[in-house]
Design a protein around this motif. Structure first.
Motif, PDB file in Angstrom:
ATOM      1  N   TYR A   1     -14.277   6.856  53.030  1.00 35.28           N
ATOM      2  CA  TYR A   1     -14.508   8.260  53.748  1.00 35.28           C
ATOM      3  C   TYR A   1     -15.500   7.941  54.383  1.00 35.28           C
ATOM      4  O   TYR A   1     -16.341   6.980  54.431  1.00 35.28           O
ATOM      5  N   VAL A   2     -15.777   8.891  55.631  1.00 42.06           N
ATOM      6  CA  VAL A   2     -16.663   8.451  56.706  1.00 42.06           C
ATOM      7  C   VAL A   2     -16.718   9.937  57.308  1.00 42.06           C
ATOM      8  O   VAL A   2     -16.044  10.680  57.360  1.00 42.06           O
ATOM      9  N   THR A   3     -17.932  10.153  58.170  1.00 37.63           N
ATOM     10  CA  THR A   3     -18.106  11.370  58.674  1.00 37.63           C
ATOM     11  C   THR A   3     -18.518  11.075  60.426  1.00 37.63           C
ATOM     12  O   THR A   3     -18.425   9.725  60.989  1.00 37.63           O
ATOM     13  N   VAL A   4     -18.609  12.149  61.193  1.00 34.67           N
ATOM     14  CA  VAL A   4     -18.619  11.869  62.623  1.00 34.67           C
ATOM     15  C   VAL A   4     -20.404  11.511  63.060  1.00 34.67           C
ATOM     16  O   VAL A   4     -20.979  11.762  62.116  1.00 34.67           O
ATOM     17  N   ASP A   5     -20.469  10.970  64.246  1.00 34.72           N
ATOM     18  CA  ASP A   5     -22.005  10.989  64.606  1.00 34.72           C
ATOM     19  C   ASP A   5     -21.694  11.726  65.963  1.00 34.72           C
ATOM     20  O   ASP A   5     -21.145  11.470  67.016  1.00 34.72           O
ATOM     21  N   PHE A   6     -22.307  13.065  65.643  1.00 33.18           N
ATOM     22  CA  PHE A   6     -22.467  14.055  66.876  1.00 33.18           C
ATOM     23  C   PHE A   6     -23.140  13.638  67.980  1.00 33.18           C
ATOM     24  O   PHE A   6     -23.056  14.078  68.971  1.00 33.18           O
ATOM     25  N   SER A   7     -24.052  12.770  67.890  1.00 36.15           N
ATOM     26  CA  SER A   7     -24.892  11.997  68.801  1.00 36.15           C
ATOM     27  C   SER A   7     -23.815  11.523  69.906  1.00 36.15           C
ATOM     28  O   SER A   7     -24.388  11.179  71.047  1.00 36.15           O
ATOM     29  N   THR A   8     -22.820  11.044  69.457  1.00 38.68           N
ATOM     30  CA  THR A   8     -21.792  10.463  70.656  1.00 38.68           C
ATOM     31  C   THR A   8     -20.829  11.268  71.186  1.00 38.68           C
ATOM     32  O   THR A   8     -20.171  10.891  71.648  1.00 38.68           O
ATOM     33  N   LYS A   9     -21.059  12.647  71.063  1.00 43.56           N
ATOM     34  CA  LYS A   9     -20.254  13.480  71.565  1.00 43.56           C
ATOM     35  C   LYS A   9     -20.000  13.516  73.027  1.00 43.56           C
ATOM     36  O   LYS A   9     -21.140  13.228  73.829  1.00 43.56           O
ATOM     37  N   ARG A  10     -18.943  13.786  73.666  1.00 45.11           N
ATOM     38  CA  ARG A  10     -18.730  13.635  74.837  1.00 45.11           C
ATOM     39  C   ARG A  10     -17.792  14.801  75.406  1.00 45.11           C
ATOM     40  O   ARG A  10     -16.859  15.144  74.667  1.00 45.11           O
ATOM     41  N   VAL A  11     -17.846  15.270  76.702  1.00 40.15           N
ATOM     42  CA  VAL A  11     -16.851  16.186  76.943  1.00 40.15           C
ATOM     43  C   VAL A  11     -16.046  15.391  78.264  1.00 40.15           C
ATOM     44  O   VAL A  11     -16.716  14.724  79.044  1.00 40.15           O
ATOM     45  N   HIS A  12     -14.666  15.435  78.185  1.00 39.80           N
ATOM     46  CA  HIS A  12     -13.975  15.091  79.387  1.00 39.80           C
ATOM     47  C   HIS A  12     -13.254  16.104  79.816  1.00 39.80           C
ATOM     48  O   HIS A  12     -12.124  16.562  79.204  1.00 39.80           O
ATOM     49  N   ASP A  13     -13.705  16.968  80.713  1.00 43.80           N
ATOM     50  CA  ASP A  13     -13.132  18.267  81.272  1.00 43.80           C
ATOM     51  C   ASP A  13     -12.045  18.021  82.453  1.00 43.80           C
ATOM     52  O   ASP A  13     -11.858  16.894  83.121  1.00 43.80           O
ATOM     53  N   GLU A  14     -11.534  19.005  82.892  1.00 45.68           N
ATOM     54  CA  GLU A  14     -10.494  19.132  84.013  1.00 45.68           C
ATOM     55  C   GLU A  14     -11.176  18.649  85.326  1.00 45.68           C
ATOM     56  O   GLU A  14     -10.574  17.765  86.050  1.00 45.68           O
ATOM     57  N   LYS A  15     -12.584  18.799  85.477  1.00 43.94           N
ATOM     58  CA  LYS A  15     -13.401  18.446  86.758  1.00 43.94           C
ATOM     59  C   LYS A  15     -13.344  16.673  86.673  1.00 43.94           C
ATOM     60  O   LYS A  15     -13.034  16.223  87.941  1.00 43.94           O
ATOM     61  N   GLN A  16     -13.392  16.521  85.655  1.00 50.30           N
ATOM     62  CA  GLN A  16     -13.522  14.913  85.490  1.00 50.30           C
ATOM     63  C   GLN A  16     -12.434  14.187  85.876  1.00 50.30           C
ATOM     64  O   GLN A  16     -12.505  13.131  86.742  1.00 50.30           O
ATOM     65  N   VAL A  17     -11.149  14.824  85.442  1.00 50.40           N
ATOM     66  CA  VAL A  17      -9.910  14.292  85.708  1.00 50.40           C
ATOM     67  C   VAL A  17      -9.621  14.628  87.352  1.00 50.40           C
ATOM     68  O   VAL A  17      -9.115  13.428  87.905  1.00 50.40           O
ATOM     69  N   LYS A  18      -9.740  15.666  87.826  1.00 54.49           N
ATOM     70  CA  LYS A  18      -9.688  16.034  89.241  1.00 54.49           C
ATOM     71  C   LYS A  18     -10.449  15.089  90.251  1.00 54.49           C
ATOM     72  O   LYS A  18      -9.899  14.383  91.193  1.00 54.49           O
ATOM     73  N   ASP A  19     -11.826  14.707  89.829  1.00 59.74           N
ATOM     74  CA  ASP A  19     -12.847  13.943  90.484  1.00 59.74           C
ATOM     75  C   ASP A  19     -11.953  12.660  90.569  1.00 59.74           C
ATOM     76  O   ASP A  19     -12.074  11.812  91.680  1.00 59.74           O
ATOM     77  N   TYR A  20     -11.557  11.902  89.357  1.00 59.89           N
ATOM     78  CA  TYR A  20     -10.839  10.765  89.415  1.00 59.89           C
ATOM     79  C   TYR A  20      -9.726  10.588  90.310  1.00 59.89           C
ATOM     80  O   TYR A  20      -9.553   9.773  91.034  1.00 59.89           O
ATOM     81  N   LEU A  21      -8.932  11.557  90.184  1.00 58.88           N
ATOM     82  CA  LEU A  21      -7.753  11.767  90.858  1.00 58.88           C
ATOM     83  C   LEU A  21      -8.068  11.881  92.506  1.00 58.88           C
ATOM     84  O   LEU A  21      -7.429  11.154  93.344  1.00 58.88           O
ATOM     85  N   SER A  22      -9.137  12.382  92.926  1.00 59.30           N
ATOM     86  CA  SER A  22      -9.314  12.736  94.370  1.00 59.30           C
ATOM     87  C   SER A  22     -10.022  11.051  94.799  1.00 59.30           C
ATOM     88  O   SER A  22      -9.556  10.772  95.997  1.00 59.30           O
ATOM     89  N   ARG A  23     -10.538  10.709  94.044  1.00 59.33           N
ATOM     90  CA  ARG A  23     -11.050   9.241  94.243  1.00 59.33           C
ATOM     91  C   ARG A  23      -9.964   8.280  94.483  1.00 59.33           C
ATOM     92  O   ARG A  23      -9.951   7.309  95.477  1.00 59.33           O
ATOM     93  N   TRP A  24      -9.049   8.422  93.569  1.00 57.47           N
ATOM     94  CA  TRP A  24      -7.975   7.403  93.397  1.00 57.47           C
ATOM     95  C   TRP A  24      -6.877   7.804  94.803  1.00 57.47           C
ATOM     96  O   TRP A  24      -6.506   6.791  95.464  1.00 57.47           O
ATOM     97  N   VAL A  25      -6.746   9.190  95.339  1.00 56.10           N
ATOM     98  CA  VAL A  25      -5.874   9.220  96.364  1.00 56.10           C
ATOM     99  C   VAL A  25      -6.652   8.619  97.804  1.00 56.10           C
ATOM    100  O   VAL A  25      -6.077   8.170  98.351  1.00 56.10           O
ATOM    101  N   GLN A  26      -7.972   8.808  97.676  1.00 61.16           N
ATOM    102  CA  GLN A  26      -8.952   8.211  98.880  1.00 61.16           C
ATOM    103  C   GLN A  26      -8.867   6.643  98.694  1.00 61.16           C
ATOM    104  O   GLN A  26      -9.377   5.943  99.345  1.00 61.16           O
ATOM    105  N   GLY A  27      -8.249   6.087  97.527  1.00 63.97           N
ATOM    106  CA  GLY A  27      -8.045   4.520  97.217  1.00 63.97           C
ATOM    107  C   GLY A  27      -9.727   4.017  96.908  1.00 63.97           C
ATOM    108  O   GLY A  27      -9.893   2.904  97.205  1.00 63.97           O
ATOM    109  N   GLY A  28     -10.469   4.920  96.467  1.00 56.53           N
ATOM    110  CA  GLY A  28     -11.685   4.545  95.907  1.00 56.53           C
ATOM    111  C   GLY A  28     -11.937   3.923  94.792  1.00 56.53           C
ATOM    112  O   GLY A  28     -11.083   4.278  93.767  1.00 56.53           O
TER     113      GLY A  28
END
Lengths: 193, 193
Positions: free
Chosen positions: A166-193
């Motif tokens: 058994y094990v539990t989580v380490d909440f200090s590792t918590k991350r948010v990957h939201d819509e904005k992050q995905v959109k930012d990646y996609l617009s950089r990708w479209v621009q070839g960046g």
């Protein structure tokens, strides 16, 4: 990467949050631990649990058409093994392991008094899947400790790793990957960046 | 404990290990993220994944009757959101997110080149469960990184907490609750201790 056709134990997909499944028929109440469970639908809210026909829980659910799914903190992890490695056919787990129960609201089966969240489920379907039966319940009620949740879980859950670990989580590792992050990646990708 | 009849989002049962589901039909390959999945049977080894009919993956699996389930490290967590928040109907995720694939052995659908474990599955059954379809696959092949497993998992997995939040485990909290521990408790209990 290593390839094999089969494994003795399929532990590679763990960790899984441990679900304590409570069932009752007439005066008989039982609790077991399940690592094989998942949500199945948003609307209606459906939750599935895979249970061996060897288990008393299996027969109790088939008889009563109800069950509850309860989640416990990591300081209670021992309970997962206790109710997971014993059978309600042999002992009265509630008595032996001093498990407190609370009445549910929409089903007769109780919920665990000392859990951080529980789903009350009414059986809507089940089917044999290999050596287990997959029970599909509609979530008709929800209990939760308001101190255990902000927007998301904030208390340490009991996760199963397979092979009695058994094990539990380490909440200090918590991350948010939201819509904005995905959109930012996609617009950089479209621009070839 | 708070009781409510229903929730907007049923996040209380998380965390869940993120599964990246890979599917292919003819030349079309897609990858999506699933938090709703579970093992269903030891023998035969069955694995179930719940997928919305809105997803391209849904149609690809129905057409090819195959899929792979892939697990990624926490340093790859962004990928879960990338393939989870975009649709293969809109973009070629493999190209956009630079996902490397490796040939599977027992199915035509590939596995992710950079995952720590993957199950190759042949569809044996599926059924509509509410607003999703539950796909049941037989595990016919297993890939794993030998450096990612001892007796159990040793690398940080990507766990989903709901509402765009992710977290990983803290292996320093690992515990073993084995048969002996349960037997010891039971014999103390019998002795009234």
């Amino acid at each position: 990467m290593v390839f094999v056709e089969s494994l003795q134990k399929y532990n590679l997909h763990y960790p899984a949050n441990v679900a304590l499944v409570c069932s009752m028929y007439e005066e008989r109440i039982n609790v077991m631990a399940a690592a094989w469970h998942t949500q199945l639908s948003h609307d209606p809210p459906l939750y599935g649990v895979s249970i061996s026909p060897k288990r008393l829980t299996h027969d109790l659910i088939l008889s009563s058409k109800e069950f509850t799914v309860n989640f416990i903190r990591y300081d209670q992890s021992r309970l997962a093994a206790f109710v997971g490695k014993t059978s309600g056919r042999d002992i009265d787990k509630l008595n032996v392991f001093e498990i407190n129960l609370t009445n549910a609201r929409k089903v007769k089966v109780p919920v665990l008094g000392d859990c951080y969240a529980a789903y009350e489920c009414k059986l809507v379907d089940f089917r044999r899947t290999g050596d287990h039966t997959f029970f599909i319940g509609q979530i008709v009620g929800v209990h939760y400790d308001p101190n255990a949740f902000g927007q998301i879980l904030t208390v340490q859950p009991t996760l199963y790793l397979g092979s009695d670990h058994y094990v539990t989580v380490d909440f200090s590792t918590k991350r948010v990957h939201d819509e904005k992050q995905v959109k930012d990646y996609l617009s950089r990708w479209v621009q070839g960046g």
